[in-house]
Design a protein around this motif. Structure first.
Motif, PDB file in Angstrom:
ATOM      1  N   GLU A  22       2.496   1.865  -3.346  1.00 49.81           N
ATOM      2  CA  GLU A  22       1.573   2.421  -4.335  1.00 49.81           C
ATOM      3  C   GLU A  22       1.564   3.935  -4.246  1.00 49.81           C
ATOM      4  OE1 GLU A  22      -2.124   0.594  -3.547  1.00 49.81           O
ATOM      5  OE2 GLU A  22      -1.631  -1.276  -4.549  1.00 49.81           O
ATOM      6  N   ASP A  59      -2.747   8.138   0.504  1.00 49.30           N
ATOM      7  CA  ASP A  59      -3.114   8.209  -0.912  1.00 49.30           C
ATOM      8  C   ASP A  59      -3.162   9.631  -1.436  1.00 49.30           C
ATOM      9  OD1 ASP A  59      -5.389   9.189   0.300  1.00 49.30           O
ATOM     10  OD2 ASP A  59      -6.763   7.721  -0.585  1.00 49.30           O
ATOM     11  N   LYS A 113      -1.415   8.518  -6.169  1.00 51.14           N
ATOM     12  CA  LYS A 113      -1.690   8.305  -7.586  1.00 51.14           C
ATOM     13  C   LYS A 113      -2.600   9.399  -8.120  1.00 51.14           C
ATOM     14  CE  LYS A 113      -1.076   3.303  -7.939  1.00 51.14           C
ATOM     15  NZ  LYS A 113      -1.694   2.017  -8.372  1.00 51.14           N
ATOM     16  N   LYS A 138       0.834  -1.202   0.000  1.00 50.71           N
ATOM     17  CA  LYS A 138       0.000   0.000   0.000  1.00 50.71           C
ATOM     18  C   LYS A 138       0.867   1.249   0.000  1.00 50.71           C
ATOM     19  CE  LYS A 138      -4.051   1.908   2.359  1.00 50.71           C
ATOM     20  NZ  LYS A 138      -4.976   1.766   3.495  1.00 50.71           N
TER      21      LYS A 138
END
Length: 426
Positions: free
Chosen positions: A28, A89, A31, A25
């Motif tokens: 990642e 995120d 994004k 996670k």
């Protein structure tokens, strides 16, 4: 297998699986939104909407810990500064707010958060996580700043020597006897310049300063919203909003097209004592000349006195530059290092010609000076070219900030969106 050994193996496997999940996670990371938040960007870049504040978000700062402080033009629910915190995120949630005043300026420096109303400058002490310690007990750094019914916001920046720089916008279009009046002459000596129309310098750590404690660092600047300190040459750079109403005030000299295109929005490199010449002149980016203003005897050809400061760069007229940021991060390609990003809020007064702006541009720099042509970097804040031309933009870029990872943040003071632009190409 021994029962205790089996328990140990299962526990170790579970811990490894959980760790792998969170590592994946984390890898990642941030994004871009599938549609790049509606923006058009150069190849290799992406964008995401960090948050929707629902308020007129002006300037902002981003801490290394992922907190975002946003200055609002008007308080929302009694709070003029919003605090948000980002998830892994990149999306952010509202975590608080403080300051019962509206305005534009906000800046982070040396353990303090500085923020301005339209008449005062405050500072808030930060802890080691860059969180405001006493949000209801700010220190007043400057009080009693001049505020008129236009150009009232006080943008600010700090240098590396303990000095604070504040824009005091001119409460006038061109210092006319009748502001924006038909063929109204300019006031002799423009008395407005005594307390407005320039950049004032104050001490960043001295409380309750007034005009008498400050220095009129630079004058002859109609209104500055975007400004930043260039670390390469240790100098203040500002973006001036050019004057309006050439056609409506002086129709015998300027047609509607000329009035839409002129004068330039100018980037100035300032030193103490500089005079950019407002209201006595404007810069004509088509002729590449400083032209005497019609209020002071100009005929759109007569050149102004050479003693006034030349712009470092001249951009098309009436695009309203509201944000300026020198990029020092490592995320973007090398061409962007130490260059300037400028947020053009967009025009309102080019009709019947199409309105322009509503984008962020990049201006290359080399050795602390502009070098090369500017280019549109982030576009389509307006939604469609038709909305831009009509001046009905969905979003209007205003403030700029750099994240700890080198990403670029942009505020929208129309609907309150906060954008983050990242480089995605490996």
């Amino acid at each position: 297998m021994n029962r205790n050994l089996l328990k140990y193996v299962l526990a170790a496997t579970l811990i490894t699986s959980v760790a792998s999940f969170y590592a994946l996670k984390s890898d990642e990371g941030v994004k871009a939104d599938p549609d790049n938040a509606g923006l058009k960007l150069p190849e290799g870049f992406g964008a995401l909407k960090v948050a929707e504040t629902g308020a007129k978000a002006r300037h902002l700062v981003v801490t290394p810990q992922g907190d975002i402080y946003v200055k609002l033009a008007k308080p929302k629910d009694g709070k003029g500064i919003l605090q948000l915190h980002e998830n892994s995120d990149g999306k952010a949630q509202l975590t608080g707010g403080f300051g019962n005043y509206g305005g534009t300026g906000i800046y982070l420096k040396d353990g303090y958060l500085y923020a301005s109303s339209n008449q005062e400058v405050f500072r808030y002490k930060l802890n080691d996580q860059n969180v405001v310690l006493s949000p209801d007990q700010p220190e007043k750094i400057v009080t009693g700043l001049k505020m008129g019914r236009q150009h009232e916001t006080k943008s600010l920046v700090l240098d590396n020597d303990g000095n604070l720089y504040v824009n005091i916008g001119a409460y006038s279009n061109s210092c006319q006897v009748q502001d924006r009046g038909y063929q109204s002459p300019g006031m002799p000596g423009c008395p407005i310049l005594d307390s407005a129309g320039g950049i004032w310098q104050f001490k960043a750590n001295k409380l309750s300063q007034s005009y008498g404690d400050g220095i009129r660092y630079a004058t002859g600047l109609r209104n500055v919203v975007g400004l930043d300190w260039n670390q390469q040459n240790n100098q203040l750079f500002v973006m001036q909003h050019g004057r309006d109403n050439l056609n409506s005030s002086w129709p015998a000299l300027y047609d509607v097209k000329e009035s839409a295109e002129l004068p330039a929005e100018c980037l100035y490199a300032l030193k103490k004592g500089d005079n950019a010449g407002w209201p006595y002149l404007y810069y004509d980016q088509i002729q590449h000349k400083k032209i005497v203003a019609p209020e002071y005897g100009g005929d759109k050809k007569k050149e102004a006195d050479a003693k006034y400061l030349d712009p470092a760069v001249a951009y098309p007229g009436h695009m309203a530059p509201n944000g300026l940021l020198f990029y020092t991060g490592k995320m973007f390609p090398e061409k962007y290092k130490n260059g300037a990003f400028i947020a053009f809020h967009g025009s309102w007064n080019r009709a019947p010609e199409p309105q322009k702006g509503y984008f962020v541009v990049f201006q290359p720099f080399k050795d602390g000076k502009p070098s090369g042509d500017w280019e549109i970097f982030a576009d389509n804040f307006s939604g469609t070219p038709e909305k831009a031309a009509a001046g009905r933009a969905d979003h209007r870029p205003c403030g700029l900030a750099q994240g700890a990872d080198g990403s670029l943040y942009v505020t929208d003071d129309s609907k309150g969106s906060i954008y983050r632009i990242i480089y995605t190409k490996k």
